[in-house]
Design an enzyme around this catalytic site. Sequence first.
Site, PDB file in Angstrom:
ATOM      1  N   SER A   1       0.815  -1.218   0.000  1.00 15.51           N
ATOM      2  CA  SER A   1       0.000   0.000   0.000  1.00 15.51           C
ATOM      3  C   SER A   1       0.849   1.268   0.000  1.00 15.51           C
ATOM      4  CB  SER A   1      -0.926   0.004   1.225  1.00 15.51           C
ATOM      5  OG  SER A   1      -0.182  -0.160   2.415  1.00 15.51           O
TER       6      SER A   1
ATOM      7  N   GLU B   1     -20.305  21.573 -14.547  1.00 18.89           N
ATOM      8  CA  GLU B   1     -20.670  20.229 -15.032  1.00 18.89           C
ATOM      9  C   GLU B   1     -19.792  19.162 -14.402  1.00 18.89           C
ATOM     10  OE1 GLU B   1     -21.729  19.992 -19.498  1.00 18.89           O
ATOM     11  OE2 GLU B   1     -20.586  21.826 -19.264  1.00 18.89           O
TER      12      GLU B   1
ATOM     13  N   LYS C   1     -18.796  28.535 -28.916  1.00 16.03           N
ATOM     14  CA  LYS C   1     -19.219  27.990 -27.625  1.00 16.03           C
ATOM     15  C   LYS C   1     -18.393  28.469 -26.435  1.00 16.03           C
ATOM     16  CE  LYS C   1     -21.310  24.377 -27.147  1.00 16.03           C
ATOM     17  NZ  LYS C   1     -22.585  23.764 -26.826  1.00 16.03           N
TER      18      LYS C   1
ATOM     19  N   THR D   1     -40.891  25.846  -9.325  1.00 18.47           N
ATOM     20  CA  THR D   1     -41.192  24.496  -8.863  1.00 18.47           C
ATOM     21  C   THR D   1     -41.462  23.696 -10.133  1.00 18.47           C
ATOM     22  OG1 THR D   1     -43.569  24.929  -8.684  1.00 18.47           O
ATOM     23  CG2 THR D   1     -42.250  25.324  -6.704  1.00 18.47           C
ATOM     24  N   HIS D   2     -41.052  22.445 -10.115  1.00 13.83           N
ATOM     25  CA  HIS D   2     -41.155  21.601 -11.317  1.00 13.83           C
ATOM     26  C   HIS D   2     -40.446  22.247 -12.507  1.00 13.83           C
ATOM     27  CE1 HIS D   2     -44.361  19.638  -8.992  1.00 13.83           C
ATOM     28  NE2 HIS D   2     -44.757  20.871  -8.736  1.00 13.83           N
TER      29      HIS D   2
ATOM     30  N   ASN E   1     -18.503  26.836 -22.661  1.00 13.05           N
ATOM     31  CA  ASN E   1     -19.168  25.770 -21.920  1.00 13.05           C
ATOM     32  C   ASN E   1     -18.901  25.858 -20.417  1.00 13.05           C
ATOM     33  OD1 ASN E   1     -20.195  24.643 -24.287  1.00 13.05           O
ATOM     34  ND2 ASN E   1     -18.297  23.505 -24.648  1.00 13.05           N
TER      35      ASN E   1
ATOM     36  N   ASN F   1      -1.944  -2.569  13.299  1.00 11.45           N
ATOM     37  CA  ASN F   1      -3.412  -2.462  13.282  1.00 11.45           C
ATOM     38  C   ASN F   1      -3.909  -1.234  14.039  1.00 11.45           C
ATOM     39  OD1 ASN F   1      -3.103  -4.841  11.959  1.00 11.45           O
ATOM     40  ND2 ASN F   1      -4.001  -6.141  13.544  1.00 11.45           N
TER      41      ASN F   1
ATOM     42  N   TYR G   1      -9.216  -6.712  13.107  1.00 13.14           N
ATOM     43  CA  TYR G   1      -8.618  -6.163  11.894  1.00 13.14           C
ATOM     44  C   TYR G   1      -8.553  -7.206  10.777  1.00 13.14           C
ATOM     45  CZ  TYR G   1      -5.386  -4.303   8.516  1.00 13.14           C
ATOM     46  OH  TYR G   1      -4.846  -3.877   7.342  1.00 13.14           O
TER      47      TYR G   1
ATOM     48  N   LYS H   1      -8.271   3.478   2.180  1.00 15.57           N
ATOM     49  CA  LYS H   1      -7.500   4.712   2.030  1.00 15.57           C
ATOM     50  C   LYS H   1      -7.741   5.440   0.719  1.00 15.57           C
ATOM     51  CE  LYS H   1      -4.327   2.855   5.187  1.00 15.57           C
ATOM     52  NZ  LYS H   1      -5.224   1.662   5.243  1.00 15.57           N
TER      53      LYS H   1
ATOM     54  N   GLN I   1      -7.212  -2.110   4.343  1.00 13.04           N
ATOM     55  CA  GLN I   1      -6.238  -1.321   3.581  1.00 13.04           C
ATOM     56  C   GLN I   1      -6.914  -0.606   2.411  1.00 13.04           C
ATOM     57  OE1 GLN I   1      -2.125  -2.750   3.246  1.00 13.04           O
ATOM     58  NE2 GLN I   1      -2.522  -2.906   1.051  1.00 13.04           N
TER      59      GLN I   1
ATOM     60  N   SER J   1     -15.188  24.980 -27.434  1.00 16.43           N
ATOM     61  CA  SER J   1     -15.360  23.713 -28.132  1.00 16.43           C
ATOM     62  C   SER J   1     -14.304  23.622 -29.216  1.00 16.43           C
ATOM     63  CB  SER J   1     -16.759  23.672 -28.743  1.00 16.43           C
ATOM     64  OG  SER J   1     -16.775  22.757 -29.829  1.00 16.43           O
TER      65      SER J   1
HETATM   66  N1  ARG Z   1      -1.136  -1.340   5.488  1.00 19.82           N
HETATM   67  C1  ARG Z   1      -2.065  -1.848   6.433  1.00 19.82           C
HETATM   68  C2  ARG Z   1      -3.398  -1.108   6.318  1.00 19.82           C
HETATM   69  O1  ARG Z   1      -3.433  -0.172   5.635  1.00 19.82           O
HETATM   70  C3  ARG Z   1      -1.515  -1.664   7.817  1.00 19.82           C
HETATM   71  C4  ARG Z   1      -1.989  -2.671   8.809  1.00 19.82           C
HETATM   72  C5  ARG Z   1      -1.506  -4.011   8.424  1.00 19.82           C
HETATM   73  N2  ARG Z   1      -1.665  -4.969   9.464  1.00 19.82           N
HETATM   74  C6  ARG Z   1      -1.559  -6.235   9.214  1.00 19.82           C
HETATM   75  N3  ARG Z   1      -1.665  -7.036  10.174  1.00 19.82           N
HETATM   76  N4  ARG Z   1      -1.361  -6.680   8.001  1.00 19.82           N
HETATM   77  O2  ARG Z   1      -4.410  -1.481   6.869  1.00 19.82           O
END
Ligand code: ARG
Length: 472
Positions: free
Chosen positions: A37, A304, A297, A169-170, A299, A124, A331, A339, A336, A291
Amino acid sequence: MSEHPAQPANPLASKSSGWSGRFDEPVADFVLRYTASVGFDRRLALADIEGSLAHAAMLGRAGIITAQDLADIERGLGQIRGEIERGSFEWRLDLEDVHLNIEKRLTDLVGDAGKRLHTGRSRNDQVATDLRLWLRAEVDGIAQLIRNLQAVLVDQAERHAATVMPGFTHLQVAQPVTFGHHMLAYAEMFERDRERLLDARRRINRLPLGAAALAGTTYPIDRAFVAERLGFEAVAANSLDAVSDRDFAIEFSAAAALLMMHVSRLGEELVLWMSPRFGFVRLPDRFTTGSSIMPQKKNPDVPELARGKSGRVIGHLMGLLVLMKGQPLAYNKDNQEDKEPLFDTVDTVRDTLRAFAEMLDGLEVDTAAMRRAAAEGHSTATDLADYLTRRGMPFRDAHEAVARAVRLAASRNVELADLPLADLQAIAPAITDDVRRVLSLDGSVGARDHPGGTAPGQVRRQVARWRQRLAG
Ligand code: ARG
Protein backbone atom coordinates in the site's frame (compact mmCIF):
# COMPACT_ATOMS: atom_id res chain seq x y z
CA MET A 1 8.35 5.74 -6.00
CA SER A 2 9.38 3.33 -8.75
CA GLU A 3 6.97 0.51 -9.51
CA HIS A 4 9.89 -1.88 -9.64
CA PRO A 5 12.23 -0.98 -6.84
CA ALA A 6 15.97 -1.25 -7.24
CA GLN A 7 16.17 -3.02 -3.90
CA PRO A 8 15.67 -6.80 -3.85
CA ALA A 9 11.92 -7.33 -3.89
CA ASN A 10 12.47 -10.17 -1.48
CA PRO A 11 11.91 -9.39 2.18
CA LEU A 12 13.72 -12.55 3.33
CA ALA A 13 16.77 -11.78 1.27
CA SER A 14 16.85 -8.24 2.57
CA LYS A 15 15.78 -9.32 6.07
CA SER A 16 14.03 -6.03 6.12
CA SER A 17 10.35 -6.74 6.39
CA GLY A 18 8.63 -6.48 9.74
CA TRP A 19 7.62 -10.10 9.76
CA SER A 20 10.07 -12.33 7.82
CA GLY A 21 11.06 -14.74 10.61
CA ARG A 22 8.35 -17.36 10.18
CA PHE A 23 8.48 -17.78 6.41
CA ASP A 24 10.24 -20.37 4.25
CA GLU A 25 10.04 -18.54 0.96
CA PRO A 26 9.74 -14.94 -0.07
CA VAL A 27 6.50 -13.38 -1.13
CA ALA A 28 6.00 -13.59 -4.87
CA ASP A 29 6.75 -10.32 -6.64
CA PHE A 30 3.23 -10.10 -7.95
CA VAL A 31 1.76 -10.72 -4.50
CA LEU A 32 4.05 -8.07 -3.10
CA ARG A 33 2.73 -5.54 -5.56
CA TYR A 34 -0.82 -6.73 -4.96
CA THR A 35 -0.62 -6.35 -1.19
CA ALA A 36 1.62 -3.30 -0.89
CA SER A 37 0.00 0.00 0.00
CA VAL A 38 3.03 2.29 0.16
CA GLY A 39 2.16 3.69 -3.27
CA PHE A 40 -0.75 5.51 -1.65
CA ASP A 41 -0.54 5.26 2.15
CA ARG A 42 2.70 7.26 2.22
CA ARG A 43 0.30 10.15 2.28
CA LEU A 44 -0.07 9.28 5.98
CA ALA A 45 3.66 9.62 6.64
CA LEU A 46 3.61 12.77 8.75
CA ALA A 47 0.68 11.49 10.81
CA ASP A 48 2.58 8.20 11.24
CA ILE A 49 5.61 10.04 12.59
CA GLU A 50 3.47 12.15 14.89
CA GLY A 51 1.81 9.03 16.26
CA SER A 52 5.15 7.27 16.69
CA LEU A 53 6.63 10.22 18.57
CA ALA A 54 3.71 10.18 21.02
CA HIS A 55 3.95 6.40 21.41
CA ALA A 56 7.70 6.56 22.02
CA ALA A 57 7.30 9.37 24.56
CA MET A 58 4.80 7.21 26.42
CA LEU A 59 7.12 4.17 26.30
CA GLY A 60 9.92 6.33 27.73
CA ARG A 61 7.78 7.80 30.50
CA ALA A 62 6.50 4.37 31.49
CA GLY A 63 10.06 3.02 31.64
CA ILE A 64 9.36 0.53 28.84
CA ILE A 65 12.27 1.99 26.83
CA THR A 66 15.24 3.97 28.16
CA ALA A 67 15.67 7.71 27.94
CA GLN A 68 18.53 7.09 25.50
CA ASP A 69 16.31 4.97 23.24
CA LEU A 70 13.67 7.68 23.29
CA ALA A 71 16.22 10.34 22.39
CA ASP A 72 17.51 8.21 19.50
CA ILE A 73 13.98 7.56 18.22
CA GLU A 74 13.11 11.25 18.36
CA ARG A 75 16.29 12.21 16.55
CA GLY A 76 15.77 9.54 13.88
CA LEU A 77 12.10 10.36 13.30
CA GLY A 78 12.99 14.05 13.07
CA GLN A 79 15.50 13.30 10.36
CA ILE A 80 13.02 11.07 8.50
CA ARG A 81 10.40 13.81 8.61
CA GLY A 82 12.94 16.15 7.00
CA GLU A 83 13.71 13.59 4.30
CA ILE A 84 10.02 13.12 3.54
CA GLU A 85 9.34 16.85 3.42
CA ARG A 86 12.31 17.40 1.12
CA GLY A 87 11.22 14.48 -1.06
CA SER A 88 14.50 12.61 -0.59
CA PHE A 89 13.03 9.71 1.40
CA GLU A 90 13.39 6.50 -0.54
CA TRP A 91 10.09 4.57 -0.50
CA ARG A 92 10.45 0.82 -0.96
CA LEU A 93 7.67 -1.34 -2.31
CA ASP A 94 9.19 -4.42 -0.71
CA LEU A 95 8.56 -2.78 2.65
CA GLU A 96 4.84 -2.93 1.94
CA ASP A 97 3.44 0.13 3.63
CA VAL A 98 4.21 3.54 5.09
CA HIS A 99 4.64 2.12 8.59
CA LEU A 100 7.30 -0.47 7.73
CA ASN A 101 9.12 1.97 5.44
CA ILE A 102 9.52 4.51 8.21
CA GLU A 103 10.38 1.91 10.85
CA LYS A 104 13.06 0.35 8.66
CA ARG A 105 14.63 3.71 7.92
CA LEU A 106 14.56 4.53 11.62
CA THR A 107 16.40 1.32 12.44
CA ASP A 108 18.96 2.04 9.74
CA LEU A 109 19.52 5.46 11.28
CA VAL A 110 19.52 4.72 15.03
CA GLY A 111 19.95 0.95 15.38
CA ASP A 112 18.28 -1.03 18.16
CA ALA A 113 16.30 1.91 19.53
CA GLY A 114 14.43 1.90 16.22
CA LYS A 115 13.54 -1.73 16.70
CA ARG A 116 12.12 -0.92 20.13
CA LEU A 117 9.63 1.65 18.80
CA HIS A 118 7.07 -1.00 17.93
CA THR A 119 6.94 -2.31 21.53
CA GLY A 120 3.34 -2.57 22.72
CA ARG A 121 1.99 -1.55 19.33
CA SER A 122 0.72 -3.20 16.15
CA ARG A 123 0.27 -1.84 12.68
CA ASN A 124 -3.41 -2.46 13.28
CA ASP A 125 -3.79 0.21 15.96
CA GLN A 126 -1.07 2.28 14.29
CA VAL A 127 -2.83 2.61 10.94
CA ALA A 128 -6.18 3.38 12.58
CA THR A 129 -4.46 6.13 14.58
CA ASP A 130 -2.68 7.57 11.54
CA LEU A 131 -5.86 7.67 9.51
CA ARG A 132 -7.75 9.47 12.26
CA LEU A 133 -4.99 12.03 12.74
CA TRP A 134 -4.84 12.69 9.03
CA LEU A 135 -8.60 12.88 8.55
CA ARG A 136 -9.06 15.18 11.54
CA ALA A 137 -6.78 17.75 9.94
CA GLU A 138 -8.54 17.37 6.59
CA VAL A 139 -11.94 17.93 8.22
CA ASP A 140 -10.66 21.19 9.68
CA GLY A 141 -9.37 22.25 6.26
CA ILE A 142 -12.66 21.39 4.56
CA ALA A 143 -14.67 23.22 7.24
CA GLN A 144 -12.64 26.33 6.41
CA LEU A 145 -13.15 25.87 2.66
CA ILE A 146 -16.89 25.69 3.30
CA ARG A 147 -16.64 28.98 5.19
CA ASN A 148 -14.85 30.56 2.21
CA LEU A 149 -17.58 29.44 -0.16
CA GLN A 150 -20.28 30.69 2.21
CA ALA A 151 -18.58 34.09 2.39
CA VAL A 152 -18.79 34.36 -1.41
CA LEU A 153 -22.46 33.33 -1.39
CA VAL A 154 -23.19 35.95 1.27
CA ASP A 155 -21.40 38.64 -0.78
CA GLN A 156 -23.57 37.78 -3.78
CA ALA A 157 -26.66 37.75 -1.58
CA GLU A 158 -25.87 41.22 -0.32
CA ARG A 159 -25.24 42.53 -3.82
CA HIS A 160 -28.48 40.98 -5.05
CA ALA A 161 -30.75 41.26 -2.02
CA ALA A 162 -33.37 42.98 -4.21
CA THR A 163 -32.59 41.38 -7.57
CA VAL A 164 -35.76 39.65 -8.71
CA MET A 165 -35.60 36.29 -10.47
CA PRO A 166 -38.18 33.60 -11.13
CA GLY A 167 -38.49 31.00 -8.42
CA PHE A 168 -39.26 27.57 -9.83
CA THR A 169 -41.19 24.50 -8.86
CA HIS A 170 -41.15 21.60 -11.32
CA LEU A 171 -38.76 23.89 -13.23
CA GLN A 172 -41.82 25.98 -14.16
CA VAL A 173 -41.92 29.64 -13.16
CA ALA A 174 -43.72 29.63 -9.82
CA GLN A 175 -43.29 32.88 -7.86
CA PRO A 176 -40.75 35.68 -7.95
CA VAL A 177 -37.88 35.38 -5.49
CA THR A 178 -34.73 37.38 -4.95
CA PHE A 179 -31.40 36.13 -6.20
CA GLY A 180 -29.94 36.94 -2.79
CA HIS A 181 -32.47 34.61 -1.19
CA HIS A 182 -31.50 31.90 -3.66
CA MET A 183 -27.79 32.29 -2.84
CA LEU A 184 -28.49 32.08 0.89
CA ALA A 185 -30.39 28.81 0.39
CA TYR A 186 -27.02 27.29 -0.56
CA ALA A 187 -25.27 28.97 2.36
CA GLU A 188 -27.75 27.14 4.61
CA MET A 189 -27.15 23.79 2.92
CA PHE A 190 -23.39 24.15 3.28
CA GLU A 191 -23.84 25.08 6.93
CA ARG A 192 -25.54 21.76 7.57
CA ASP A 193 -22.66 20.05 5.75
CA ARG A 194 -20.21 21.82 8.01
CA GLU A 195 -22.16 20.81 11.10
CA ARG A 196 -22.19 17.20 9.97
CA LEU A 197 -18.44 17.21 9.36
CA LEU A 198 -17.68 18.77 12.73
CA ASP A 199 -20.01 16.33 14.42
CA ALA A 200 -18.24 13.42 12.72
CA ARG A 201 -14.95 14.95 13.86
CA ARG A 202 -15.85 14.16 17.49
CA ARG A 203 -15.95 10.47 16.65
CA ILE A 204 -12.88 10.67 14.40
CA ASN A 205 -11.01 12.14 17.32
CA ARG A 206 -10.69 9.03 19.49
CA LEU A 207 -7.46 7.13 20.06
CA PRO A 208 -7.13 3.50 18.89
CA LEU A 209 -3.44 3.21 19.86
CA GLY A 210 -2.97 0.81 22.76
CA ALA A 211 -5.34 -1.74 21.28
CA ALA A 212 -2.20 -3.28 19.73
CA ALA A 213 -3.09 -6.12 17.33
CA LEU A 214 -6.58 -6.63 18.76
CA ALA A 215 -6.54 -7.57 22.45
CA GLY A 216 -4.44 -4.88 24.09
CA THR A 217 -0.87 -5.33 25.26
CA THR A 218 1.03 -6.79 28.21
CA TYR A 219 3.09 -3.60 28.71
CA PRO A 220 2.12 -0.98 31.30
CA ILE A 221 1.06 1.58 28.69
CA ASP A 222 -0.51 4.98 29.37
CA ARG A 223 -3.14 5.55 26.70
CA ALA A 224 -4.47 8.74 28.26
CA PHE A 225 -1.03 10.31 27.92
CA VAL A 226 -0.85 9.41 24.22
CA ALA A 227 -4.38 10.69 23.64
CA GLU A 228 -3.58 13.99 25.28
CA ARG A 229 -0.33 14.41 23.39
CA LEU A 230 -2.05 13.77 20.04
CA GLY A 231 -5.05 15.95 20.85
CA PHE A 232 -7.56 13.08 20.90
CA GLU A 233 -10.68 13.74 22.96
CA ALA A 234 -11.03 10.18 24.22
CA VAL A 235 -9.45 6.73 24.22
CA ALA A 236 -11.28 4.00 22.25
CA ALA A 237 -12.77 1.89 25.03
CA ASN A 238 -12.64 -1.55 23.41
CA SER A 239 -9.51 -2.87 21.73
CA LEU A 240 -11.36 -5.08 19.22
CA ASP A 241 -13.53 -2.16 18.17
CA ALA A 242 -10.56 0.20 18.12
CA VAL A 243 -8.62 -1.72 15.44
CA SER A 244 -11.58 -2.72 13.30
CA ASP A 245 -13.76 0.38 13.39
CA ARG A 246 -13.95 2.47 10.22
CA ASP A 247 -17.27 4.13 11.05
CA PHE A 248 -15.47 7.45 11.26
CA ALA A 249 -14.35 7.09 7.64
CA ILE A 250 -17.86 6.19 6.53
CA GLU A 251 -19.42 9.07 8.46
CA PHE A 252 -16.97 11.47 6.89
CA SER A 253 -17.71 10.04 3.44
CA ALA A 254 -21.44 10.35 4.03
CA ALA A 255 -21.06 13.99 5.02
CA ALA A 256 -18.83 14.54 1.98
CA ALA A 257 -21.34 12.82 -0.33
CA LEU A 258 -24.11 15.10 0.92
CA LEU A 259 -21.89 18.12 0.47
CA MET A 260 -21.08 17.10 -3.09
CA MET A 261 -24.75 16.48 -3.78
CA HIS A 262 -25.38 20.10 -2.78
CA VAL A 263 -22.55 21.35 -4.98
CA SER A 264 -23.96 19.25 -7.80
CA ARG A 265 -27.37 20.91 -7.49
CA LEU A 266 -25.74 24.32 -7.56
CA GLY A 267 -23.70 23.18 -10.56
CA GLU A 268 -26.87 22.10 -12.32
CA GLU A 269 -28.47 25.49 -11.67
CA LEU A 270 -25.42 27.30 -13.01
CA VAL A 271 -25.53 25.19 -16.16
CA LEU A 272 -29.20 26.10 -16.64
CA TRP A 273 -28.70 29.77 -15.82
CA MET A 274 -25.79 30.01 -18.23
CA SER A 275 -27.66 28.47 -21.12
CA PRO A 276 -28.83 31.15 -23.59
CA ARG A 277 -32.45 30.04 -22.97
CA PHE A 278 -32.08 31.46 -19.45
CA GLY A 279 -29.16 33.83 -19.86
CA PHE A 280 -29.22 34.71 -16.15
CA VAL A 281 -25.51 34.58 -15.35
CA ARG A 282 -22.05 34.77 -16.84
CA LEU A 283 -19.11 32.87 -15.40
CA PRO A 284 -15.60 34.31 -15.63
CA ASP A 285 -13.89 33.02 -18.79
CA ARG A 286 -11.23 31.27 -16.72
CA PHE A 287 -13.93 28.85 -15.52
CA THR A 288 -15.35 28.06 -18.93
CA THR A 289 -13.94 26.30 -21.96
CA GLY A 290 -14.46 26.40 -25.68
CA SER A 291 -15.36 23.71 -28.13
CA SER A 292 -12.79 22.24 -30.50
CA ILE A 293 -15.29 22.33 -33.36
CA MET A 294 -17.91 25.00 -32.56
CA PRO A 295 -16.13 28.35 -32.39
CA GLN A 296 -19.01 30.18 -30.75
CA LYS A 297 -19.22 27.99 -27.63
CA LYS A 298 -18.49 28.81 -24.02
CA ASN A 299 -19.17 25.77 -21.92
CA PRO A 300 -19.74 25.60 -18.15
CA ASP A 301 -17.20 22.82 -17.69
CA VAL A 302 -16.47 23.45 -14.02
CA PRO A 303 -20.10 23.26 -12.82
CA GLU A 304 -20.67 20.23 -15.03
CA LEU A 305 -17.56 18.48 -13.79
CA ALA A 306 -18.53 19.13 -10.17
CA ARG A 307 -21.93 17.62 -10.93
CA GLY A 308 -20.10 14.62 -12.36
CA LYS A 309 -17.54 14.35 -9.58
CA SER A 310 -20.30 14.13 -6.98
CA GLY A 311 -20.82 10.66 -8.47
CA ARG A 312 -17.39 9.43 -7.50
CA VAL A 313 -17.71 10.73 -3.93
CA ILE A 314 -21.11 9.08 -3.55
CA GLY A 315 -19.53 5.94 -5.02
CA HIS A 316 -16.72 6.01 -2.46
CA LEU A 317 -19.31 6.05 0.32
CA MET A 318 -20.92 2.95 -1.16
CA GLY A 319 -17.49 1.36 -1.57
CA LEU A 320 -16.62 1.88 2.09
CA LEU A 321 -19.94 0.51 3.31
CA VAL A 322 -19.50 -2.62 1.21
CA LEU A 323 -15.86 -2.88 2.29
CA MET A 324 -16.92 -3.17 5.91
CA LYS A 325 -20.13 -5.15 5.79
CA GLY A 326 -18.66 -8.65 5.65
CA GLN A 327 -15.72 -8.25 7.99
CA PRO A 328 -15.56 -10.28 11.18
CA LEU A 329 -13.79 -8.70 14.15
CA ALA A 330 -11.13 -7.57 14.41
CA TYR A 331 -8.62 -6.16 11.89
CA ASN A 332 -8.64 -7.60 8.38
CA LYS A 333 -6.45 -6.67 5.45
CA ASP A 334 -9.60 -5.53 3.65
CA ASN A 335 -9.23 -2.34 5.64
CA GLN A 336 -6.24 -1.32 3.58
CA GLU A 337 -8.79 -0.56 0.87
CA ASP A 338 -10.23 2.27 2.96
CA LYS A 339 -7.50 4.71 2.03
CA GLU A 340 -7.79 5.43 -1.68
CA PRO A 341 -11.52 6.25 -1.54
CA LEU A 342 -10.92 8.51 1.45
CA PHE A 343 -7.97 10.28 -0.16
CA ASP A 344 -9.88 10.79 -3.38
CA THR A 345 -12.93 12.06 -1.49
CA VAL A 346 -10.84 14.63 0.36
CA ASP A 347 -9.07 15.78 -2.82
CA THR A 348 -12.30 16.03 -4.78
CA VAL A 349 -14.14 17.93 -2.07
CA ARG A 350 -11.28 20.35 -1.52
CA ASP A 351 -10.77 21.12 -5.21
CA THR A 352 -14.49 21.49 -5.80
CA LEU A 353 -15.07 23.86 -2.88
CA ARG A 354 -12.15 25.97 -3.96
CA ALA A 355 -13.31 26.10 -7.58
CA PHE A 356 -16.84 27.08 -6.61
CA ALA A 357 -15.74 29.81 -4.23
CA GLU A 358 -13.54 31.42 -6.88
CA MET A 359 -16.05 30.91 -9.66
CA LEU A 360 -19.02 32.33 -7.76
CA ASP A 361 -16.94 35.27 -6.63
CA GLY A 362 -16.65 36.24 -10.30
CA LEU A 363 -20.24 35.38 -11.20
CA GLU A 364 -22.01 38.20 -13.06
CA VAL A 365 -25.77 38.43 -12.96
CA ASP A 366 -27.92 39.72 -15.83
CA THR A 367 -30.54 41.34 -13.60
CA ALA A 368 -32.66 42.47 -16.58
CA ALA A 369 -32.86 38.93 -17.98
CA MET A 370 -33.83 37.57 -14.58
CA ARG A 371 -36.51 40.23 -14.17
CA ARG A 372 -37.93 39.55 -17.64
CA ALA A 373 -38.16 35.84 -16.88
CA ALA A 374 -39.75 36.48 -13.50
CA ALA A 375 -42.49 38.52 -15.16
CA GLU A 376 -43.43 35.56 -17.34
CA GLY A 377 -45.80 32.75 -16.48
CA HIS A 378 -48.25 34.90 -14.47
CA SER A 379 -45.86 34.53 -11.58
CA THR A 380 -47.79 36.82 -9.20
CA ALA A 381 -51.07 34.88 -9.46
CA THR A 382 -50.74 33.69 -5.85
CA ASP A 383 -50.36 37.29 -4.74
CA LEU A 384 -53.69 38.13 -6.34
CA ALA A 385 -55.39 35.19 -4.62
CA ASP A 386 -53.95 36.32 -1.26
CA TYR A 387 -55.22 39.84 -2.02
CA LEU A 388 -58.77 38.58 -2.62
CA THR A 389 -58.60 36.49 0.53
CA ARG A 390 -57.62 39.58 2.52
CA ARG A 391 -60.79 41.18 1.10
CA GLY A 392 -62.92 38.40 2.58
CA MET A 393 -63.06 35.83 -0.22
CA PRO A 394 -62.39 32.23 0.96
CA PHE A 395 -58.97 31.16 -0.37
CA ARG A 396 -60.35 28.31 -2.53
CA ASP A 397 -62.77 30.71 -4.25
CA ALA A 398 -59.99 33.26 -4.69
CA HIS A 399 -57.83 30.53 -6.25
CA GLU A 400 -60.66 29.75 -8.67
CA ALA A 401 -61.21 33.42 -9.59
CA VAL A 402 -57.51 34.01 -10.26
CA ALA A 403 -57.34 30.86 -12.37
CA ARG A 404 -60.07 32.38 -14.57
CA ALA A 405 -58.13 35.63 -14.79
CA VAL A 406 -55.01 33.69 -15.84
CA ARG A 407 -56.98 31.91 -18.56
CA LEU A 408 -58.22 35.24 -19.85
CA ALA A 409 -54.70 36.67 -19.89
CA ALA A 410 -53.34 33.56 -21.61
CA SER A 411 -56.08 33.69 -24.25
CA ARG A 412 -55.00 37.23 -25.06
CA ASN A 413 -51.32 36.35 -24.95
CA VAL A 414 -50.57 38.79 -22.16
CA GLU A 415 -49.43 38.44 -18.57
CA LEU A 416 -51.89 38.44 -15.68
CA ALA A 417 -50.23 41.61 -14.37
CA ASP A 418 -51.04 43.36 -17.68
CA LEU A 419 -54.82 42.76 -17.68
CA PRO A 420 -56.81 46.03 -17.51
CA LEU A 421 -58.45 46.73 -14.16
CA ALA A 422 -61.94 46.46 -15.67
CA ASP A 423 -61.30 42.87 -16.79
CA LEU A 424 -60.02 41.92 -13.34
CA GLN A 425 -63.05 43.54 -11.71
CA ALA A 426 -65.38 41.61 -14.01
CA ILE A 427 -63.97 38.44 -12.52
CA ALA A 428 -63.73 39.68 -8.90
CA PRO A 429 -65.50 42.96 -8.06
CA ALA A 430 -63.47 43.31 -4.83
CA ILE A 431 -60.41 44.29 -6.86
CA THR A 432 -59.41 47.98 -6.79
CA ASP A 433 -56.50 49.79 -8.41
CA ASP A 434 -54.10 49.06 -5.53
CA VAL A 435 -53.88 45.63 -7.16
CA ARG A 436 -51.12 46.95 -9.45
CA ARG A 437 -48.59 46.89 -6.64
CA VAL A 438 -49.78 43.43 -5.59
CA LEU A 439 -49.26 42.08 -9.11
CA SER A 440 -45.82 43.68 -9.49
CA LEU A 441 -42.60 41.72 -9.01
CA ASP A 442 -41.25 44.04 -6.34
CA GLY A 443 -44.60 44.08 -4.55
CA SER A 444 -44.66 40.31 -4.62
CA VAL A 445 -41.20 39.69 -3.14
CA GLY A 446 -41.52 42.63 -0.74
CA ALA A 447 -44.73 41.21 0.69
CA ARG A 448 -43.03 37.99 1.83
CA ASP A 449 -41.59 39.83 4.74
CA HIS A 450 -41.17 37.38 7.59
CA PRO A 451 -38.22 35.32 8.82
CA GLY A 452 -37.35 32.84 6.07
CA GLY A 453 -39.19 34.86 3.39
CA THR A 454 -37.68 36.26 0.20
CA ALA A 455 -38.28 40.00 0.85
CA PRO A 456 -35.15 42.12 0.26
CA GLY A 457 -35.30 43.35 3.87
CA GLN A 458 -35.30 39.76 5.12
CA VAL A 459 -32.40 38.85 2.86
CA ARG A 460 -30.43 41.79 4.28
CA ARG A 461 -31.19 40.64 7.82
CA GLN A 462 -29.99 37.15 6.94
CA VAL A 463 -26.84 38.61 5.38
CA ALA A 464 -26.15 40.43 8.65
CA ARG A 465 -26.67 37.21 10.59
CA TRP A 466 -24.30 35.42 8.22
CA ARG A 467 -21.66 38.13 8.55
CA GLN A 468 -21.68 37.60 12.31
CA ARG A 469 -21.42 33.86 11.96
CA LEU A 470 -18.59 34.09 9.43
CA ALA A 471 -16.67 36.48 11.65
CA GLY A 472 -17.02 34.27 14.73
N1 ARG B 1 -1.14 -1.34 5.49
C1 ARG B 1 -2.06 -1.85 6.43
C2 ARG B 1 -3.40 -1.11 6.32
O1 ARG B 1 -3.43 -0.17 5.64
C3 ARG B 1 -1.51 -1.66 7.82
C4 ARG B 1 -1.99 -2.67 8.81
C5 ARG B 1 -1.51 -4.01 8.42
N2 ARG B 1 -1.67 -4.97 9.46
C6 ARG B 1 -1.56 -6.24 9.21
N3 ARG B 1 -1.67 -7.04 10.17
N4 ARG B 1 -1.36 -6.68 8.00
O2 ARG B 1 -4.41 -1.48 6.87
